[in-house]
Scaffold this motif. Structure first.
Motif, PDB file in Angstrom:
ATOM      1  N   ALA A  24       0.841  -1.202   0.000  1.00 41.65           N
ATOM      2  CA  ALA A  24       0.000   0.000   0.000  1.00 41.65           C
ATOM      3  C   ALA A  24       0.870   1.243   0.000  1.00 41.65           C
ATOM      4  N   PHE A  25       1.780   1.280   0.951  1.00 45.64           N
ATOM      5  CA  PHE A  25       2.614   2.464   1.109  1.00 45.64           C
ATOM      6  C   PHE A  25       3.591   2.617  -0.067  1.00 45.64           C
ATOM      7  N   GLY A  26       4.226   1.521  -0.454  1.00 53.07           N
ATOM      8  CA  GLY A  26       5.258   1.592  -1.490  1.00 53.07           C
ATOM      9  C   GLY A  26       4.691   2.017  -2.836  1.00 53.07           C
ATOM     10  N   LEU A  27       3.528   1.475  -3.202  1.00 54.32           N
ATOM     11  CA  LEU A  27       2.953   1.840  -4.506  1.00 54.32           C
ATOM     12  C   LEU A  27       2.573   3.318  -4.529  1.00 54.32           C
ATOM     13  N   TRP A  28       1.974   3.762  -3.439  1.00 52.06           N
ATOM     14  CA  TRP A  28       1.566   5.168  -3.397  1.00 52.06           C
ATOM     15  C   TRP A  28       2.788   6.087  -3.473  1.00 52.06           C
ATOM     16  N   LEU A  29       3.806   5.770  -2.659  1.00 53.91           N
ATOM     17  CA  LEU A  29       4.966   6.663  -2.616  1.00 53.91           C
ATOM     18  C   LEU A  29       5.726   6.628  -3.937  1.00 53.91           C
ATOM     19  N   ALA A  76       6.586   3.311  11.317  1.00 53.39           N
ATOM     20  CA  ALA A  76       6.779   4.237  10.205  1.00 53.39           C
ATOM     21  C   ALA A  76       5.576   4.217   9.268  1.00 53.39           C
ATOM     22  N   ILE A  77       5.018   3.015   9.052  1.00 54.57           N
ATOM     23  CA  ILE A  77       3.850   2.915   8.168  1.00 54.57           C
ATOM     24  C   ILE A  77       2.646   3.635   8.790  1.00 54.57           C
ATOM     25  N   PHE A  78       2.498   3.533  10.120  1.00 59.59           N
ATOM     26  CA  PHE A  78       1.418   4.279  10.767  1.00 59.59           C
ATOM     27  C   PHE A  78       1.596   5.774  10.511  1.00 59.59           C
ATOM     28  N   GLY A  79       2.836   6.245  10.692  1.00 60.88           N
ATOM     29  CA  GLY A  79       3.104   7.667  10.443  1.00 60.88           C
ATOM     30  C   GLY A  79       2.722   8.046   9.031  1.00 60.88           C
ATOM     31  N   ALA A  80       3.113   7.188   8.062  1.00 62.10           N
ATOM     32  CA  ALA A  80       2.802   7.476   6.668  1.00 62.10           C
ATOM     33  C   ALA A  80       1.300   7.426   6.430  1.00 62.10           C
ATOM     34  N   ALA A  81       0.626   6.453   7.075  1.00 62.37           N
ATOM     35  CA  ALA A  81      -0.816   6.304   6.842  1.00 62.37           C
ATOM     36  C   ALA A  81      -1.577   7.532   7.339  1.00 62.37           C
ATOM     37  N   TYR A  82      -1.143   8.081   8.486  1.00 59.32           N
ATOM     38  CA  TYR A  82      -1.812   9.293   8.966  1.00 59.32           C
ATOM     39  C   TYR A  82      -1.584  10.442   8.005  1.00 59.32           C
ATOM     40  N   PHE A  83      -0.517  10.364   7.211  1.00 57.01           N
ATOM     41  CA  PHE A  83      -0.244  11.417   6.237  1.00 57.01           C
ATOM     42  C   PHE A  83      -1.020  11.187   4.948  1.00 57.01           C
ATOM     43  N   PHE A  84      -0.974   9.935   4.414  1.00 56.54           N
ATOM     44  CA  PHE A  84      -1.505   9.789   3.061  1.00 56.54           C
ATOM     45  C   PHE A  84      -2.997   9.466   2.995  1.00 56.54           C
ATOM     46  N   LEU A  85      -3.560   8.882   4.053  1.00 54.75           N
ATOM     47  CA  LEU A  85      -4.985   8.527   3.946  1.00 54.75           C
ATOM     48  C   LEU A  85      -5.899   9.740   3.743  1.00 54.75           C
ATOM     49  N   PRO A  86      -5.715  10.829   4.497  1.00 55.84           N
ATOM     50  CA  PRO A  86      -6.588  11.992   4.230  1.00 55.84           C
ATOM     51  C   PRO A  86      -6.407  12.510   2.811  1.00 55.84           C
ATOM     52  N   ARG A  87      -5.204  12.406   2.257  1.00 57.39           N
ATOM     53  CA  ARG A  87      -4.971  12.895   0.905  1.00 57.39           C
ATOM     54  C   ARG A  87      -5.585  11.977  -0.135  1.00 57.39           C
ATOM     55  N   LEU A  88      -5.542  10.682   0.143  1.00 55.68           N
ATOM     56  CA  LEU A  88      -6.115   9.734  -0.811  1.00 55.68           C
ATOM     57  C   LEU A  88      -7.629   9.822  -0.842  1.00 55.68           C
ATOM     58  N   THR A  89      -8.224   9.967   0.331  1.00 52.87           N
ATOM     59  CA  THR A  89      -9.676   9.888   0.398  1.00 52.87           C
ATOM     60  C   THR A  89     -10.318  11.266   0.316  1.00 52.87           C
ATOM     61  N   GLY A  90      -9.538  12.304   0.478  1.00 52.79           N
ATOM     62  CA  GLY A  90     -10.107  13.642   0.473  1.00 52.79           C
ATOM     63  C   GLY A  90     -10.937  13.940   1.716  1.00 52.79           C
ATOM     64  N   LYS A  91     -10.761  13.134   2.752  1.00 48.99           N
ATOM     65  CA  LYS A  91     -11.500  13.360   3.995  1.00 48.99           C
ATOM     66  C   LYS A  91     -10.510  13.510   5.137  1.00 48.99           C
ATOM     67  N   GLU A  92     -11.036  13.902   6.281  1.00 47.91           N
ATOM     68  CA  GLU A  92     -10.133  14.033   7.421  1.00 47.91           C
ATOM     69  C   GLU A  92     -10.474  13.007   8.488  1.00 47.91           C
ATOM     70  N   TRP A  93      -9.517  12.785   9.381  1.00 48.20           N
ATOM     71  CA  TRP A  93      -9.729  11.789  10.427  1.00 48.20           C
ATOM     72  C   TRP A  93     -10.915  12.169  11.268  1.00 48.20           C
ATOM     73  N   ARG A  94     -11.728  11.196  11.614  1.00 53.07           N
ATOM     74  CA  ARG A  94     -12.993  11.455  12.265  1.00 53.07           C
ATOM     75  C   ARG A  94     -12.804  11.721  13.757  1.00 53.07           C
ATOM     76  N   SER A  95     -12.020  10.865  14.398  1.00 54.73           N
ATOM     77  CA  SER A  95     -11.988  10.936  15.857  1.00 54.73           C
ATOM     78  C   SER A  95     -10.578  11.201  16.358  1.00 54.73           C
ATOM     79  N   SER A  96     -10.397  12.320  17.008  1.00 50.31           N
ATOM     80  CA  SER A  96      -9.060  12.587  17.543  1.00 50.31           C
ATOM     81  C   SER A  96      -8.806  11.743  18.782  1.00 50.31           C
TER      82      SER A  96
END
Lengths: 218, 483
Positions: B84-89, B360-380
């Motif tokens: 997931a991470f490698g293909l996107w990056l 590291a993947i968690f860090g990346a996921a918090y970065f790229f998921l909002p960009r991929l989906t165009g949404k923001e994290w729901r619950s802080s």
């Protein structure tokens, strides 16, 4: 770095050299280690595994015994394997050529098993007890019981099997029934009973012995 | 983005849109494996202090459960997450869209079917018992076939790149994409198809296991760190000119360091010795990574509080340091005499797979998921729970495995201590590890819930109460091919 081709070639070369150097190099060195023929006894060492022991090796493999047990005795002076009487000598590469899959293991949550059949307590009865109810022969152990390798059957008045486990106390089966090993249990125990590296190869003798203490002190 | 090159480059939004579904599918499968593998790992660890737990069923005996858990985490979670991470990056850094992504769904399907069959094989009694190669041999073909489809995507995306320069993250991604199929097929051939003889098998196994961690998982983590640090801090990697040296030095030494797993083993002595020397040479790239990463972070510590991704990245850097220290500890004969065969060996592999790669993947996921989906994290609250659980779990496990392993090694080396006493002494550490693994599992559940919220197409706009600060434009972007 701009050139994709250079990165590709570098990436390729890195692993190619490691594979050729480490694995093929080691293969060339010890890949065809032969059995040793004892000049006096005329026996071949290590002797091949018996059929049932080789099947037991497969049981050892499928139950994942190597998760907690190593099969390598470290040489004297490196760890306390010899002092623990896990073997009379460290293991040699030649000891392993008889096995089709070599599982030397990397964790000692349980004791080393390479030489287990050479220890004073080793007997088929002991190993069956250990597999069926570990606490019955090794108090304080955290080895899991392997009851699924055994069959509890009711005697119905007939005579008890000669293979039945001799268990006492809380581990004994209910009155009028007996615990008998399945074929898998017998094979596994045969394999454990074959783990005995006691032959001393003259070629290797000096390899992993500690340096002899200097005498005279000059 | 540099306006001069932007016309030939795909827009970032377009790249993200092309990667959205393949990445989501891989990540969702990965997360389900992370939960499943974590549960299996927890159960296997409970068995160490409560041996009767699940012992009566052959499928769940410890010798099968522990490798099954490890395989679920490595091939289920680790590989899916890396895909997931490698293909996107790779798409982002090559400034090109991920084309014909539909094939990736097919590959994902095959990969996950393969892992499922493999785990069933291990639990059902078809294990090969070679570390990380336990899956029955026919499953390997399925995995390799699926991998071929995925790896080809990474390589073609790289080769049709629209950038002049090749950024550090791309070296690591490209190398990893290439190394894994090679080491995996070599290990399959030399151990399972046409097994080599005698102790060569442990040599091949050690080479494979070490390379899997050092040439697949660690490069993925390094790619994430090299990408995220400048992005999140808004400044280029400091001393970047040293990065190529670190890359080559790191991969060449890592490729030879595998033999160090066999210190004291009955193999030709040059194999572990070479491994020890290679492990020690890792100190140089470690220093360069330190200069690159810490130099970039220094002066911007204020950002750490504001960015969750950054906190995970810093944690991953700590994990990497722990991993290198343990690699050295376990390869020097003097310390390996105590440390080998103990929980410290578990800690070394876990620190690569979890403390470095996963974090590291968690860090990346918090970065790229909002960009991929165009949404923001729901619950802080869930984000905080995830981060908190990760930190607490990491600390508990480093203590549990580290101190427990050291005590275990000391006791194993004093011949007068009986084995039952060692077991008794370790039982407290095993319980501590059970708690640590449980805490991590809670964190993963929190992440999964938040992930479903953000990725689910039915959920329209997330109620954003955590905002991701838009990173300042990079001065280096055009020059370093940084999309």
């Amino acid at each position: 770095m701009k050139n994709g081709l250079i990165i590709f070639l570098g990436v390729f070369a890195t692993l190619a050299v490691s594979w050729a150097g480490l694995l093929l190099g080691a293969h060339k060195q010890i890949g065809s280690l032969p059995q040793f023929k004892d000049p006096i006894e005329q026996t071949l060492n290590p002797a091949p595994l018996s059929g049932i022991a080789d099947q037991g090796r497969l049981v050892y493999q499928d139950l994942g015994c190597a998760t907690c047990h190593t099969q390598q005795v470290r040489y004297a002076g490196f760890g306390a394997d010899i002092e623990r009487k896990w073997g009379e000598r460290g293991s040699f590469a030649r000891d392993y050529i008889r096995e089709q899959s070599v599982l030397i293991g990397s964790s000692r949550l349980g004791p080393d098993l390479r030489n287990v059949a050479a220890r004073p307590y080793a007997s088929a009865e002991f190993f069956h007890g250990l597999l069926y109810a570990p606490e019955s022969v090794a108090p304080g152990t955290n080895m899991p019981a392997h009851k699924f390798l055994y069959e509890v059957r009711s005697l119905n008045g007939s005579q008890s099997s000669y293979k039945a486990l001799k268990l006492s106390g809380t581990h004994a089966p209910a009155e009028g029934s007996e615990v008998v090993p399945t074929y898998r249990a017998e094979a596994l125990v045969a394999y454990l009973m074959s783990l005995k590296d006691t032959y001393n190869y003259p070629d290797e003798q000096g390899l992993n012995a500690p340096a002899p203490a200097k005498e005279g002190g000059h | 983005m540099n306006p001069n090159v932007s016309h030939s480059r795909a827009e970032q939004a377009e790249i993200d849109a092309s990667a959205r579904w393949p990445v989501t599918v891989f990540l969702v499968s990965g997360l389900l494996w992370l939960i499943a593998g974590g549960a299996l790992q927890l159960a296997a660890n409970i068995q160490l202090h409560t041996p009767s737990f699940l012992a009566d069923c052959a499928w769940f005996t410890h010798g099968r459960l522990a490798p099954a858990a490890q395989n679920a985490l490595v091939y289920g979670w680790g590989f899916n997450a890396a895909f997931a991470f490698g293909l996107w990056l790779m798409a982002r850094l090559s400034a090109t869209t991920l084309r014909h992504g539909g094939w990736l769904f097919v590959a994902a399907k095959f990969w996950n079917v393969g892992v499922t069959l493999g785990l069933a094989g291990i639990l059902g009694g078809y294990s090969t018992s070679f570390e990380l190669l336990e899956m029955p041999k026919h499953v390997a073909l399925l995995l390799l076939g699926a991998y071929a489809l995925i790896g080809v995507w990474a390589v073609t995306t790289f080769s049709i790149r629209n950038t002049e320069n090749i950024y550090a993250s791309q070296w690591y991604l490209f190398g990893a994409a290439f190394w894994f199929p090679w080491i995996y097929s070599i290990a399959q051939v030399m151990l399972i198809r046409t097994p080599v003889r005698g102790v060569l098998q442990p040599v091949v196994n050690a080479w494979y296991v070490h390379n899997l961690y050092a040439l697949w998982f660690l490069p993925m983590a390094l790619a994430a760190i090299y990408y995220l640090l400048p992005k999140l801090l808004g400044k280029p990697i400091s001393q970047y000119y040293l990065a190529p040296l670190a890359f080559w030095w790191f991969v060449i030494c890592s490729a030879f360091a595998g033999g160090a797993r066999l210190v004291g083993a009955p193999v030709p002595v040059w194999i572990p010795t070479l491994g020890t020397v290679a492990s020690f040479s890792l100190l140089l790239p470690l220093i360069i990574f330190g200069l690159n990463f810490m130099g970039t972070v220094s002066g911007r510590f204020g950002h750490v509080g504001g960015s969750l991704s950054l906190r995970f990245v810093l944690l991953a850097m700590g994990g990497f340091l722990v991993n290198v220290i343990l690699t050295l500890l376990l390869s020097l004969p003097r310390s390996a005499e105590i440390a080998q065969f103990t929980l410290l060996g578990t800690l070394r592999d876990w620190s690569a797979l979890y403390a470095t790669f996963t974090v590291a993947i968690f860090g990346a996921a918090y970065f790229f998921l909002p960009r991929l989906t165009g949404k923001e994290w729901r619950s802080s609250a869930l984000i905080k729970a995830h981060f908190g659980a990760t930190v607490v779990g990491l600390i508990l496990l480093v203590i549990g495995y580290g101190a427990g392993g050291w005590q275990q090694g000391g006791l194993l080396n004093s011949a007068s201590v009986g084995f039952a006493d060692i077991t008794a002494a370790l039982s407290g550490w095993h319980m501590l590890n059970t708690v640590g693994l449980g805490v991590l599992l809670v964190g993963h559940l929190a992440f999964l819930i938040n992930f479903v919220w953000i990725a689910c197409p039915i959920n329209s706009q997330g109620t954003a109460n955590v905002s991701i600060p838009v990173p300042p434009a990079l001065a280096l972007a055009g020059k370093e091919g940084h999309a």
